[in-house]
Design an enzyme around this catalytic site. Structure first.
Site, PDB file in Angstrom:
ATOM      1  N   GLY A  79      -2.321 -10.025   0.607  1.00 52.07           N
ATOM      2  CA  GLY A  79      -3.477 -10.358   0.125  1.00 52.07           C
ATOM      3  C   GLY A  79      -4.286  -9.249  -0.063  1.00 52.07           C
ATOM      4  O   GLY A  79      -3.647  -7.981   0.426  1.00 52.07           O
ATOM      5  N   GLY A  81      -5.943  -6.247   1.281  1.00 48.24           N
ATOM      6  CA  GLY A  81      -6.090  -5.684   2.521  1.00 48.24           C
ATOM      7  C   GLY A  81      -7.251  -4.670   2.622  1.00 48.24           C
ATOM      8  O   GLY A  81      -7.708  -4.221   3.431  1.00 48.24           O
ATOM      9  N   LYS A 101     -11.655  -0.524  -4.341  1.00 50.75           N
ATOM     10  CA  LYS A 101     -10.589  -0.202  -3.478  1.00 50.75           C
ATOM     11  C   LYS A 101     -10.812   0.595  -2.357  1.00 50.75           C
ATOM     12  O   LYS A 101     -11.479   1.603  -2.747  1.00 50.75           O
ATOM     13  CB  LYS A 101      -9.635   0.196  -4.477  1.00 50.75           C
ATOM     14  CG  LYS A 101      -7.852   0.441  -3.759  1.00 50.75           C
ATOM     15  CD  LYS A 101      -6.930   0.840  -4.799  1.00 50.75           C
ATOM     16  CE  LYS A 101      -5.369   0.968  -4.061  1.00 50.75           C
ATOM     17  NZ  LYS A 101      -4.560   1.266  -5.300  1.00 50.75           N
ATOM     18  N   ASP A 113      -6.528  -0.160   8.119  1.00 51.93           N
ATOM     19  CA  ASP A 113      -7.882  -0.044   8.465  1.00 51.93           C
ATOM     20  C   ASP A 113      -8.870  -0.338   7.160  1.00 51.93           C
ATOM     21  O   ASP A 113      -9.967  -0.087   7.239  1.00 51.93           O
ATOM     22  CB  ASP A 113      -8.037   1.516   8.568  1.00 51.93           C
ATOM     23  CG  ASP A 113      -7.614   2.568   7.733  1.00 51.93           C
ATOM     24  OD1 ASP A 113      -7.080   2.030   6.584  1.00 51.93           O
ATOM     25  OD2 ASP A 113      -7.456   3.681   7.941  1.00 51.93           O
ATOM     26  N   ARG A 164     -12.090  -0.202  -9.810  1.00 46.27           N
ATOM     27  CA  ARG A 164     -11.285  -0.351 -10.594  1.00 46.27           C
ATOM     28  C   ARG A 164     -11.479  -1.873 -11.560  1.00 46.27           C
ATOM     29  O   ARG A 164     -12.046  -2.634 -11.257  1.00 46.27           O
ATOM     30  CB  ARG A 164      -9.908  -0.801  -9.753  1.00 46.27           C
ATOM     31  CG  ARG A 164      -8.498  -1.195 -10.627  1.00 46.27           C
ATOM     32  CD  ARG A 164      -7.378  -0.845  -9.730  1.00 46.27           C
ATOM     33  NE  ARG A 164      -6.920  -1.893  -8.839  1.00 46.27           N
ATOM     34  CZ  ARG A 164      -6.037  -1.763  -8.098  1.00 46.27           C
ATOM     35  NH1 ARG A 164      -5.177  -0.993  -8.076  1.00 46.27           N
ATOM     36  NH2 ARG A 164      -5.706  -3.009  -7.196  1.00 46.27           N
ATOM     37  N   ARG A 171      -1.162 -11.630 -10.235  1.00 54.66           N
ATOM     38  CA  ARG A 171       0.053 -10.756 -10.345  1.00 54.66           C
ATOM     39  C   ARG A 171       1.058 -11.964 -10.213  1.00 54.66           C
ATOM     40  O   ARG A 171       0.936 -13.258  -9.785  1.00 54.66           O
ATOM     41  CB  ARG A 171       0.249  -9.759  -9.188  1.00 54.66           C
ATOM     42  CG  ARG A 171      -0.514 -10.433  -8.002  1.00 54.66           C
ATOM     43  CD  ARG A 171      -0.862  -9.223  -6.825  1.00 54.66           C
ATOM     44  NE  ARG A 171      -2.329  -9.062  -6.830  1.00 54.66           N
ATOM     45  CZ  ARG A 171      -2.868  -7.771  -6.344  1.00 54.66           C
ATOM     46  NH1 ARG A 171      -2.106  -6.946  -6.108  1.00 54.66           N
ATOM     47  NH2 ARG A 171      -4.002  -7.708  -6.393  1.00 54.66           N
ATOM     48  N   ASP A 239       4.233  -8.263  -5.918  1.00 51.69           N
ATOM     49  CA  ASP A 239       2.575  -8.215  -5.899  1.00 51.69           C
ATOM     50  C   ASP A 239       2.046  -6.972  -6.561  1.00 51.69           C
ATOM     51  O   ASP A 239       0.923  -7.142  -6.672  1.00 51.69           O
ATOM     52  CB  ASP A 239       2.463  -8.031  -4.342  1.00 51.69           C
ATOM     53  CG  ASP A 239       2.963  -6.940  -3.711  1.00 51.69           C
ATOM     54  OD1 ASP A 239       4.282  -7.131  -3.555  1.00 51.69           O
ATOM     55  OD2 ASP A 239       2.190  -6.033  -3.207  1.00 51.69           O
ATOM     56  N   ASP A 249      -1.702  -0.369  -9.732  1.00 53.16           N
ATOM     57  CA  ASP A 249      -1.162   0.119  -8.375  1.00 53.16           C
ATOM     58  C   ASP A 249      -0.661   1.342  -8.283  1.00 53.16           C
ATOM     59  O   ASP A 249       0.516   1.444  -8.073  1.00 53.16           O
ATOM     60  CB  ASP A 249      -0.528  -1.085  -7.784  1.00 53.16           C
ATOM     61  CG  ASP A 249      -0.838  -1.179  -6.039  1.00 53.16           C
ATOM     62  OD1 ASP A 249      -1.012  -0.010  -5.562  1.00 53.16           O
ATOM     63  OD2 ASP A 249      -1.064  -2.355  -5.409  1.00 53.16           O
TER      64      ASP A 249
HETATM   65  P1  AMP Z   1       0.627  -1.888  -1.875  1.00 50.59           P
HETATM   66  O1  AMP Z   1       2.053  -1.383  -1.470  1.00 50.59           O
HETATM   67  O2  AMP Z   1      -0.293  -0.621  -2.227  1.00 50.59           O
HETATM   68  O3  AMP Z   1       0.685  -2.845  -2.926  1.00 50.59           O
HETATM   69  O4  AMP Z   1       0.129  -2.284  -0.389  1.00 50.59           O
HETATM   70  C1  AMP Z   1       0.756  -3.615   0.098  1.00 50.59           C
HETATM   71  C2  AMP Z   1      -0.420  -4.508   0.788  1.00 50.59           C
HETATM   72  O5  AMP Z   1      -0.923  -3.416   1.870  1.00 50.59           O
HETATM   73  C3  AMP Z   1      -1.492  -4.843   0.027  1.00 50.59           C
HETATM   74  O6  AMP Z   1      -1.717  -6.202   0.410  1.00 50.59           O
HETATM   75  C4  AMP Z   1      -2.631  -3.845   0.508  1.00 50.59           C
HETATM   76  O7  AMP Z   1      -4.066  -4.858   0.548  1.00 50.59           O
HETATM   77  C5  AMP Z   1      -2.401  -3.651   1.942  1.00 50.59           C
HETATM   78  N1  AMP Z   1      -2.859  -2.341   2.497  1.00 50.59           N
HETATM   79  C6  AMP Z   1      -2.529  -1.049   2.137  1.00 50.59           C
HETATM   80  N2  AMP Z   1      -3.082  -0.189   2.616  1.00 50.59           N
HETATM   81  C7  AMP Z   1      -4.116  -0.695   3.411  1.00 50.59           C
HETATM   82  C8  AMP Z   1      -5.086  -0.075   4.407  1.00 50.59           C
HETATM   83  N3  AMP Z   1      -5.197   0.803   4.591  1.00 50.59           N
HETATM   84  N4  AMP Z   1      -5.565  -1.242   4.956  1.00 50.59           N
HETATM   85  C9  AMP Z   1      -5.552  -2.629   4.784  1.00 50.59           C
HETATM   86  N5  AMP Z   1      -4.365  -3.380   4.084  1.00 50.59           N
HETATM   87  C10 AMP Z   1      -3.868  -2.309   3.252  1.00 50.59           C
HETATM   88 MG    MG Z   2      -0.511  -3.448  -4.166  1.00 47.69          MG
END
Ligand code: AMP
Ligand code: MG
Length: 464
Positions: A79, A81, A101, A113, A164, A171, A239, A249
């Site tokens: 989800g 995050g 973001k 975080d 963004r 997705r 995702d 992304d």
């Molecule tokens: P990504 O590999 O960038 O697509 O991220 C994968 C997942 O990790 C997604 O669900 C993001 O929302 C979550 N995510 C990445 N960095 C953070 C962060 N600093 N805090 C919380 N969630 C994160």
């Molecule tokens: Mg992502």
């Protein structure tokens, strides 16, 4: 209010999203604002201040979307995050998600975080800007807003929020989530996505099958465009695969300089799953996961899984058709049927390890680059062969960028900001990349690849 929203996603089942609140930011500062994008969206930049762009006092309650995904092959529930959709903005009949973001924690943050570093958000701004200018369908970045907290990653940096814009953030992984967590909702959700992205399919007999076909098509077009310019996405988890063929992304992405299909820059991609040359088979793998996510529809409608399998079997031929058309254009060939010549040129790229971008410019205008690679008998022989069937300037100039974001220049620009607070190199790069197909009288440094040792060691990171 500058933004007025019409957020249809909130009419879907409440399992699909959570209401969230962006973190409070004492003193947000706009570092970059994309005037061109604002103009495209009919937004008055004079009214877009830092408070609004940082989601302070939003006009309606923002949401974080739930989704799932195969990350490096393993299925996980995820989800947003660290992302929040402020709302859906409609302009000239087109609907866009306006998303922040790095705006704080959400129910999907896990141990994260919720924050983003300023260098990673500037990086995403630059790559999405470059991709848009390269005529590749992509998420766009409206602004980077620096925040007042310190974010700890490999180094401690100021935080930032990226604004963004995408047609939507839906997705493959959103379908995987619905299929797994709320399969009763799948038909309604699929209808929603078709209405939003593929409304023409509504009138068709086999709407769901055609929907799968259309998603496959838009994804093939996207990945073929990546191969055209040497883009390595770096994290093609399901995702991160848009349902509308939008590149998005921008985490560990980078451009390949020296042609090598095994090119990988991402720190965690140890086995090259998302290497330059693996993007095609991975797309097919991802589409199979997407087809599986549509399986519940087979009990709810006339769709059968066999039909989806048959569509998937078309993948190689359809990808090939697009790929060869694209490569022929890069070689200035205005016809089909020169596959052997394309393959021969690619074989030369493989063996010579030449700079991918510059090799095509050198074919177009010999003598552009002082590189021994282009003075070999083999290159000359290929050029002569191509001259008889191709090397059409107009075609080549549309397909071959003169400028791509060179890894060392991107890093220099980001370092300059972190070390001195200046954005002059960053803005210069944006200016060059705004019109990447136009030659400029700016010296050769923007066209030179980094030293080979630089690229061999170059490492990019996720979640920074
Ligand atoms: P990504 O590999 O960038 O697509 O991220 C994968 C997942 O990790 C997604 O669900 C993001 O929302 C979550 N995510 C990445 N960095 C953070 C962060 N600093 N805090 C919380 N969630 C994160
Ligand atoms: Mg992502």
């Amino acid at each position: 209010m500058v933004f007025s929203f019409d957020t249809t996603y909130k009419q879907l089942d409440s399992d699909l999203y959570s209401i969230v609140t962006p973190k409070r930011i004492a003193d947000p500062e706009v570092l970059v604002l994309n005037e061109g994008l604002c103009a495209d969206l009919g937004l008055d930049t004079a009214k877009l201040n830092a408070q609004i762009l940082a989601g302070q006092d939003p006009p309606e309650e923002p949401i974080a979307q739930a989704y799932a995904g195969h990350q490096y092959g393993s299925f996980t529930n995820l989800g947003d995050g660290r992302a929040m959709i402020l709302g859906e903005y409609v302009h000239d009949g087109e609907r866009y998600d306006i998303q922040l973001k790095g705006s704080g924690r959400t129910p999907y943050s896990g141990r994260g975080d919720g924050n983003a570093t300023v260098s990673s958000m500037l990086r995403e701004y630059l790559y999405s800007y470059a991709m848009q200018s390269l005529n590749i369908k992509t998420s766009r970045s409206m602004a980077v807003v620096e925040t007042d907290e310190a974010v700890e990653r490999r180094r401690t940096e100021p935080g930032a929020i990226l604004v963004r814009v995408m047609n939507s953030h839906i997705r493959y992984g959103t379908f995987q989530y619905v299929a797994n967590q709320a399969s009763d909702e799948l038909q309604r959700f699929t209808d929603y996505v078709i209405d939003r992205h593929y409304p023409k399919l509504r009138q068709r007999d086999r709407t769901y099958l055609e929907f799968f076909d259309a998603v496959m098509q838009s994804s093939i077009e996207m990945v073929v465009d990546w191969l055209r310019v040497g883009f390595v996405h770096g994290v093609m988890n399901t995702d991160n695969m848009s349902i509308d063929g939008e590149t998005f992304d921008y985490g560990p992405c980078a451009f390949m300089n020296y042609y090598d299909e095994e090119t990988v820059f991402s720190s965690i991609d140890k086995h090259g799953r998302y290497a330059f040359g693996n993007q095609r088979p991975i797309l097919r793998w991802n589409l199979r996961r997407f087809a599986e996510a549509l399986q519940p529809l087979c009990t709810q409608s006339a769709l059968t899984y066999d039909e989806l399998e048959i569509k998937l079997d078309e993948f190689e031929d359809r990808f090939d058709a697009h790929y060869y058309t694209m490569m022929q254009k890069k070689l200035g060939i205005n016809a089909d049927g020169e596959k052997a010549l394309v393959d021969e040129f690619v074989e030369w790229l493989r063996k010579s390890n030449a700079d991918y971008t510059n090799a095509f410019l050198e074919l177009e205008t010999p003598g552009t680059f002082d590189d021994p690679m282009f003075a070999t008998a083999k290159f000359e022989q290929l050029r002569e062969q191509l001259a008889t069937v191709g090397l059409d300037d107009t075609l080549m100039q549309e397909a071959n960028p003169r400028y791509v974001p060179r890894n060392h220049l991107v890093e220099e620009a980001l370092d300059e900001y972190l070390e001195t607070g200046e954005l002059s190199k960053f803005k210069m790069l944006l200016t060059v990349l705004e019109t990447p197909y136009t030659s400029k009288d700016i010296g050769s440094q923007f066209q030179q690849p980094p030293p080979r040792e630089f690229d061999a060691d170059y490492t990019t990171y996720c979640n920074t």
